[in-house]
Design a protein around this motif. Sequence first.
Motif, PDB file in Angstrom:
ATOM      1  N   ALA A  29       0.820  -1.215   0.000  1.00 34.73           N
ATOM      2  CA  ALA A  29       0.000   0.000   0.000  1.00 34.73           C
ATOM      3  C   ALA A  29       0.857   1.270   0.000  1.00 34.73           C
ATOM      4  O   ALA A  29       0.355   2.330   0.292  1.00 34.73           O
ATOM      5  CB  ALA A  29      -0.925  -0.008   1.211  1.00 34.73           C
ATOM      6  N   GLN A  30       2.163   1.155  -0.326  1.00 29.47           N
ATOM      7  CA  GLN A  30       2.982   2.350  -0.395  1.00 29.47           C
ATOM      8  C   GLN A  30       2.388   3.275  -1.448  1.00 29.47           C
ATOM      9  O   GLN A  30       1.794   2.817  -2.426  1.00 29.47           O
ATOM     10  CB  GLN A  30       4.432   2.037  -0.791  1.00 29.47           C
ATOM     11  CG  GLN A  30       5.110   0.965  -0.002  1.00 29.47           C
ATOM     12  CD  GLN A  30       4.993  -0.395  -0.669  1.00 29.47           C
ATOM     13  OE1 GLN A  30       4.005  -0.716  -1.315  1.00 29.47           O
ATOM     14  NE2 GLN A  30       5.990  -1.220  -0.476  1.00 29.47           N
ATOM     15  N   PRO A  31       2.548   4.582  -1.276  1.00 31.82           N
ATOM     16  CA  PRO A  31       1.971   5.521  -2.247  1.00 31.82           C
ATOM     17  C   PRO A  31       2.361   5.224  -3.700  1.00 31.82           C
ATOM     18  O   PRO A  31       1.518   5.273  -4.581  1.00 31.82           O
ATOM     19  CB  PRO A  31       2.499   6.876  -1.783  1.00 31.82           C
ATOM     20  CG  PRO A  31       2.704   6.697  -0.315  1.00 31.82           C
ATOM     21  CD  PRO A  31       3.155   5.271  -0.142  1.00 31.82           C
ATOM     22  N   CYS A  34       0.310   2.375  -4.949  1.00 28.86           N
ATOM     23  CA  CYS A  34      -1.093   2.779  -5.150  1.00 28.86           C
ATOM     24  C   CYS A  34      -1.246   3.570  -6.448  1.00 28.86           C
ATOM     25  O   CYS A  34      -2.203   3.362  -7.201  1.00 28.86           O
ATOM     26  CB  CYS A  34      -1.587   3.609  -3.962  1.00 28.86           C
ATOM     27  SG  CYS A  34      -1.780   2.642  -2.457  1.00 28.86           S
ATOM     28  N   VAL A  35      -0.307   4.455  -6.715  1.00 33.34           N
ATOM     29  CA  VAL A  35      -0.355   5.237  -7.960  1.00 33.34           C
ATOM     30  C   VAL A  35      -0.181   4.303  -9.159  1.00 33.34           C
ATOM     31  O   VAL A  35      -0.877   4.435 -10.163  1.00 33.34           O
ATOM     32  CB  VAL A  35       0.696   6.367  -7.943  1.00 33.34           C
ATOM     33  CG1 VAL A  35       0.811   7.019  -9.305  1.00 33.34           C
ATOM     34  CG2 VAL A  35       0.334   7.401  -6.887  1.00 33.34           C
ATOM     35  N   ALA A  72      -8.228   5.070  -0.624  1.00 32.92           N
ATOM     36  CA  ALA A  72      -9.104   6.214  -0.314  1.00 32.92           C
ATOM     37  C   ALA A  72      -9.604   6.152   1.133  1.00 32.92           C
ATOM     38  O   ALA A  72      -9.810   7.185   1.761  1.00 32.92           O
ATOM     39  CB  ALA A  72     -10.280   6.272  -1.282  1.00 32.92           C
ATOM     40  N   ALA A  73      -9.766   4.947   1.652  1.00 32.56           N
ATOM     41  CA  ALA A  73     -10.183   4.807   3.053  1.00 32.56           C
ATOM     42  C   ALA A  73      -9.106   5.342   3.996  1.00 32.56           C
ATOM     43  O   ALA A  73      -9.415   5.843   5.076  1.00 32.56           O
ATOM     44  CB  ALA A  73     -10.488   3.336   3.371  1.00 32.56           C
ATOM     45  N   ASN A  74      -7.858   5.269   3.571  1.00 34.91           N
ATOM     46  CA  ASN A  74      -6.740   5.756   4.391  1.00 34.91           C
ATOM     47  C   ASN A  74      -6.355   7.194   4.085  1.00 34.91           C
ATOM     48  O   ASN A  74      -5.804   7.874   4.945  1.00 34.91           O
ATOM     49  CB  ASN A  74      -5.517   4.851   4.197  1.00 34.91           C
ATOM     50  CG  ASN A  74      -5.733   3.485   4.792  1.00 34.91           C
ATOM     51  OD1 ASN A  74      -6.195   3.357   5.911  1.00 34.91           O
ATOM     52  ND2 ASN A  74      -5.435   2.456   4.023  1.00 34.91           N
ATOM     53  N   MET A  80      -9.442   9.560  -3.512  1.00 33.32           N
ATOM     54  CA  MET A  80     -10.868   9.491  -3.850  1.00 33.32           C
ATOM     55  C   MET A  80     -11.118   9.866  -5.313  1.00 33.32           C
ATOM     56  O   MET A  80     -11.922   9.228  -5.989  1.00 33.32           O
ATOM     57  CB  MET A  80     -11.691  10.389  -2.921  1.00 33.32           C
ATOM     58  CG  MET A  80     -13.197  10.232  -3.144  1.00 33.32           C
ATOM     59  SD  MET A  80     -13.804   8.528  -2.959  1.00 33.32           S
ATOM     60  CE  MET A  80     -13.689   8.312  -1.203  1.00 33.32           C
ATOM     61  N   ASN A  81     -10.427  10.889  -5.807  1.00 34.04           N
ATOM     62  CA  ASN A  81     -10.628  11.267  -7.206  1.00 34.04           C
ATOM     63  C   ASN A  81     -10.201  10.149  -8.155  1.00 34.04           C
ATOM     64  O   ASN A  81     -10.842   9.920  -9.184  1.00 34.04           O
ATOM     65  CB  ASN A  81      -9.886  12.564  -7.544  1.00 34.04           C
ATOM     66  CG  ASN A  81      -8.381  12.396  -7.555  1.00 34.04           C
ATOM     67  OD1 ASN A  81      -7.783  12.024  -6.544  1.00 34.04           O
ATOM     68  ND2 ASN A  81      -7.766  12.667  -8.671  1.00 34.04           N
TER      69      ASN A  81
END
Length: 183
Positions: A29-31, A34-35, A72-74, A80-81
């Motif tokens: 789940a590192q940024p 995720c991207v 988005a939950a974190n 969210m977008n």
Amino acid sequence: AVIRAYWSGYTERCGYCIQKCMNLFGQGAQPIACVAKFFFGLNAIDLLRKKRHASKSKEGLRKAIAAMKDAAANSEWNFMNKLRLLEAEQKSITQNHWLAIDLYDASIQSAKKSGFIHEQGLACEKAGFYFKNKAGNNEKALEYFKQARACYDEWGSSMKVDFIQGELNNVQILVNSELARER
């Protein structure tokens, strides 16, 4: 490389780079992961539209949406977008017109609220293509493409501004011919 390939329109290269990125950073789940998953989802949508690798692309989109829900939950302001844009694109493929429109608008507003002007532009661009190619509403497509051009101009991407300007020119011709037929 993932982001540059996607923004430049190189779907196959983007997919290759995403796989390399996922292998390098793992499925965590590192940024950055995720991207990468977000662009993996966008890439899956592009492949579905081109009717390539359908079952693999549907599964990739499903995984990308699940990852964006968790992200988005974190960190709602950051993801969210992205979630709403992937959901809008998914609904556009499944012909769920009203929900797709609501989700495009939600993505645009969320990106704007978070200050992600380039992602606001991307959501406007995708909404413009939806109205042009799926909904058959060229006037609405024109509105979204104008917003996308303004966002990309503010972001400083002349490549995207030029691309969107080409779309604006094409859609304006369609709108003008529709108006001429009505007279």
